[in-house]
Design a protein around this motif. Structure first.
Motif, PDB file in Angstrom:
ATOM      1  N   ILE A 145     -43.355  60.954   6.508  1.00  0.00           N
ATOM      2  CA  ILE A 145     -43.710  62.769   5.889  1.00  0.00           C
ATOM      3  C   ILE A 145     -43.462  62.641   4.433  1.00  0.00           C
ATOM      4  N   ALA A 146     -44.008  62.773   3.629  1.00  0.00           N
ATOM      5  CA  ALA A 146     -43.565  62.616   1.959  1.00  0.00           C
ATOM      6  C   ALA A 146     -43.271  63.787   1.607  1.00  0.00           C
ATOM      7  N   PHE A 147     -43.443  64.669   1.664  1.00  0.00           N
ATOM      8  CA  PHE A 147     -43.007  66.335   1.297  1.00  0.00           C
ATOM      9  C   PHE A 147     -40.957  66.577   1.479  1.00  0.00           C
ATOM     10  N   PRO A 148     -41.088  65.966   2.690  1.00  0.00           N
ATOM     11  CA  PRO A 148     -39.463  66.748   2.775  1.00  0.00           C
ATOM     12  C   PRO A 148     -38.764  65.986   2.050  1.00  0.00           C
ATOM     13  N   ARG A 149     -39.250  64.575   1.316  1.00  0.00           N
ATOM     14  CA  ARG A 149     -38.457  63.594   0.791  1.00  0.00           C
ATOM     15  C   ARG A 149     -38.120  63.796  -0.229  1.00  0.00           C
ATOM     16  N   ASN A 150     -37.476  63.314  -1.407  1.00  0.00           N
ATOM     17  CA  ASN A 150     -37.124  63.212  -2.586  1.00  0.00           C
ATOM     18  C   ASN A 150     -37.889  61.631  -3.455  1.00  0.00           C
ATOM     19  N   PRO A 151     -38.673  60.930  -4.169  1.00  0.00           N
ATOM     20  CA  PRO A 151     -39.030  60.200  -4.528  1.00  0.00           C
ATOM     21  C   PRO A 151     -37.909  59.190  -4.991  1.00  0.00           C
ATOM     22  N   ILE A 152     -36.766  59.698  -5.052  1.00  0.00           N
ATOM     23  CA  ILE A 152     -35.852  58.843  -5.284  1.00  0.00           C
ATOM     24  C   ILE A 152     -35.295  58.049  -4.080  1.00  0.00           C
ATOM     25  N   GLN A 153     -35.296  59.133  -3.281  1.00  0.00           N
ATOM     26  CA  GLN A 153     -34.661  58.659  -1.671  1.00  0.00           C
ATOM     27  C   GLN A 153     -35.772  57.980  -1.316  1.00  0.00           C
ATOM     28  N   LEU A 154     -37.063  58.131  -1.339  1.00  0.00           N
ATOM     29  CA  LEU A 154     -37.844  57.459  -0.763  1.00  0.00           C
ATOM     30  C   LEU A 154     -37.701  55.984  -1.592  1.00  0.00           C
ATOM     31  N   ALA A 155     -37.361  56.264  -2.710  1.00  0.00           N
ATOM     32  CA  ALA A 155     -37.845  54.527  -3.841  1.00  0.00           C
ATOM     33  C   ALA A 155     -36.670  53.077  -2.873  1.00  0.00           C
ATOM     34  N   HIS A 156     -35.509  54.242  -2.525  1.00  0.00           N
ATOM     35  CA  HIS A 156     -34.125  53.920  -2.280  1.00  0.00           C
ATOM     36  C   HIS A 156     -34.601  53.116  -1.236  1.00  0.00           C
ATOM     37  N   GLN A 157     -35.553  53.427   0.392  1.00  0.00           N
ATOM     38  CA  GLN A 157     -35.040  52.869   1.590  1.00  0.00           C
ATOM     39  C   GLN A 157     -35.827  51.809   1.524  1.00  0.00           C
ATOM     40  N   ALA A 158     -37.158  52.753   0.386  1.00  0.00           N
ATOM     41  CA  ALA A 158     -38.707  51.455   0.358  1.00  0.00           C
ATOM     42  C   ALA A 158     -37.861  50.037  -0.448  1.00  0.00           C
ATOM     43  N   ASN A 159     -36.855  50.519  -1.560  1.00  0.00           N
ATOM     44  CA  ASN A 159     -36.788  49.194  -2.282  1.00  0.00           C
ATOM     45  C   ASN A 159     -35.757  48.254  -0.691  1.00  0.00           C
ATOM     46  N   ASP A 160     -34.780  48.619  -0.124  1.00  0.00           N
ATOM     47  CA  ASP A 160     -34.070  47.896   0.593  1.00  0.00           C
ATOM     48  C   ASP A 160     -35.451  47.857   2.114  1.00  0.00           C
ATOM     49  N   LEU A 161     -35.870  48.369   2.782  1.00  0.00           N
ATOM     50  CA  LEU A 161     -36.827  48.073   3.138  1.00  0.00           C
ATOM     51  C   LEU A 161     -37.250  46.366   2.960  1.00  0.00           C
ATOM     52  N   GLN A 162     -38.217  46.778   1.297  1.00  0.00           N
ATOM     53  CA  GLN A 162     -38.574  44.724   0.949  1.00  0.00           C
ATOM     54  C   GLN A 162     -37.697  43.699   1.224  1.00  0.00           C
ATOM     55  N   LEU A 163     -36.111  44.404   0.512  1.00  0.00           N
ATOM     56  CA  LEU A 163     -35.221  43.272   1.111  1.00  0.00           C
ATOM     57  C   LEU A 163     -34.826  43.089   1.990  1.00  0.00           C
ATOM     58  N   LEU A 164     -34.701  43.158   2.531  1.00  0.00           N
ATOM     59  CA  LEU A 164     -34.618  43.349   4.479  1.00  0.00           C
ATOM     60  C   LEU A 164     -36.067  42.752   5.001  1.00  0.00           C
ATOM     61  N   ALA A 165     -37.351  42.936   4.617  1.00  0.00           N
ATOM     62  CA  ALA A 165     -38.685  42.626   5.027  1.00  0.00           C
ATOM     63  C   ALA A 165     -38.672  41.291   4.418  1.00  0.00           C
ATOM     64  N   GLU A 166     -37.753  40.762   3.209  1.00  0.00           N
ATOM     65  CA  GLU A 166     -38.393  39.995   2.303  1.00  0.00           C
ATOM     66  C   GLU A 166     -39.649  39.643   1.853  1.00  0.00           C
ATOM     67  N   GLY A 167     -40.407  41.140   1.672  1.00  0.00           N
ATOM     68  CA  GLY A 167     -41.788  41.035   0.854  1.00  0.00           C
ATOM     69  C   GLY A 167     -42.868  41.861   1.373  1.00  0.00           C
ATOM     70  N   SER A 168     -42.234  41.831   2.795  1.00  0.00           N
ATOM     71  CA  SER A 168     -43.431  41.915   3.147  1.00  0.00           C
ATOM     72  C   SER A 168     -43.369  44.235   3.985  1.00  0.00           C
TER      73      SER A 168
END
Length: 325
Positions: A58-81
């Motif tokens: 759910i997007a609106f309760p989250r700040n874009p910087i917070q979302l960006a860090h979480q997504a960037n970390d998961l992109q690293l862990l998932a090796e681009g998937s």
């Protein structure tokens, strides 16, 4: 056809992800329910060979910087998937449960995607962070807080949408559309896809630049009681009335809504007759479920998400995946 299906929580995420991979699933997704939407994906990233997706955070309760860090970390862990799937939820949930603003949801979501793009560009391309919008403002990115370029690139951003305005906006600004599970073949082809094409045209994009992933409710076997209850819950929500309207069932929505306010949840399920059930959900044997799915998404997508009202047996899931291959 690629098939993704759900993880339900953190405690068995690794084991379930491994079982789903063995059954032939191409990926796993989480939803914003009783558990955090990202934690199970972090755990499931240890099971290689699976795509990972939040469906949806759910997007609106989250700040874009917070979302960006979480997504960037998961992109690293998932090796681009990893796919960052975001959704608006409905006003009552956002304002009363999350305690945050819901005004101008379409404009707010478009701007949030723009903010994420700007943050990812600052990290990956060295661009100066200078995003100034109506709802979000990000103008500082010092080296201490900059993770630098992701070797797999920024994750794609998909949005969940049902109404025509948000669907069009999704096609304008996002990388893909997550089609809500409370839907039908008619609604997908006669309402959703025309709105997608309008959005793509407005943005000067082609259909090859945009992914559409339908999520379909599946009910294996002969007892569909839990599925009828799920459809009654969805159908009670005003936001989902357009799906019912597409089939001439719109009057069912206020009736279900009134019953929900009286706490008559089990009785609501009796209003979901077989026609409604089999139009919105894929029910029956694995082969029958696969036939429903193929017919519903033909010409739209080669990837789908299976929504299970409750975990279906792994062997049945494997049969569905095989039948869709």
């Amino acid at each position: 056809m690629k098939v993704m299906t759900a993880l339900y929580g953190p405690t068995d995420a690794v084991e379930r992800a491994a079982l789903l991979r063995e059954a032939g699933a191409s990926g796993v997704f989480t939803f914003e329910g009783p558990f955090d939407v990202f934690t199970p994906l972090v755990l499931a990233s240890t099971v290689k060979g699976l795509d990972l997706m939040s469906n949806v955070a759910i997007a609106f309760p989250r700040n874009p910087i917070q979302l960006a860090h979480q997504a960037n970390d998961l992109q690293l862990l998932a090796e681009g998937s990893f796919i960052l799937g975001l959704g608006t939820q409905v006003r009552a949930q956002v304002e009363k449960r999350y305690g945050t603003a819901f005004d101008k949801p379409v404009a707010r979501m478009k701007e949030l995607v723009g903010a994420l793009r700007a943050i990812f560009a600052a990290w990956n391309d060295g661009e100066r962070l200078d995003f100034r919008g109506e709802f979000f403002r990000h103008t500082l990115m010092t080296p201490t807080f900059n993770p630098g370029p992701n070797p797999f690139g920024p994750p794609p951003i998909y949005l969940g949408a049902l109404g025509p305005r948000l669907t069009r906006a999704t096609a304008e600004v996002a990388d893909g559309l997550l089609v809500m599970p409370f839907g039908s073949k008619r609604f997908l082809h006669e309402a959703t896809m025309p709105a997608v094409r309008e959005g793509l045209s407005a943005a000067g994009r082609g259909e090859d630049d945009f992914a559409v992933i339908p999520e379909i409710i599946v009910s294996v076997g002969e007892d569909h009681t839990s599925t009828r209850m799920l459809l009654a819950f969805y159908g009670s929500t005003p936001a989902y009335r357009p799906v019912l309207d597409a089939h001439g069932w719109g009057d069912l929505q206020p009736e279900l809504n009134a019953m929900s306010k009286q706490g008559r949840w089990r009785e609501m399920a009796t209003l979901i007759d077989d026609e409604v059930l089999h139009t919105i959900a894929a029910c029956g044997t694995p082969a029958e479920i696969a036939d429903h799915i193929r017919d519903r998404v033909d010409g739209v997508s080669d990837r789908i998400c299976l929504y299970q009202p409750g975990p279906i047996p792994i062997d049945a899931l494997a049969e569905i995946v095989d039948a869709l291959s």
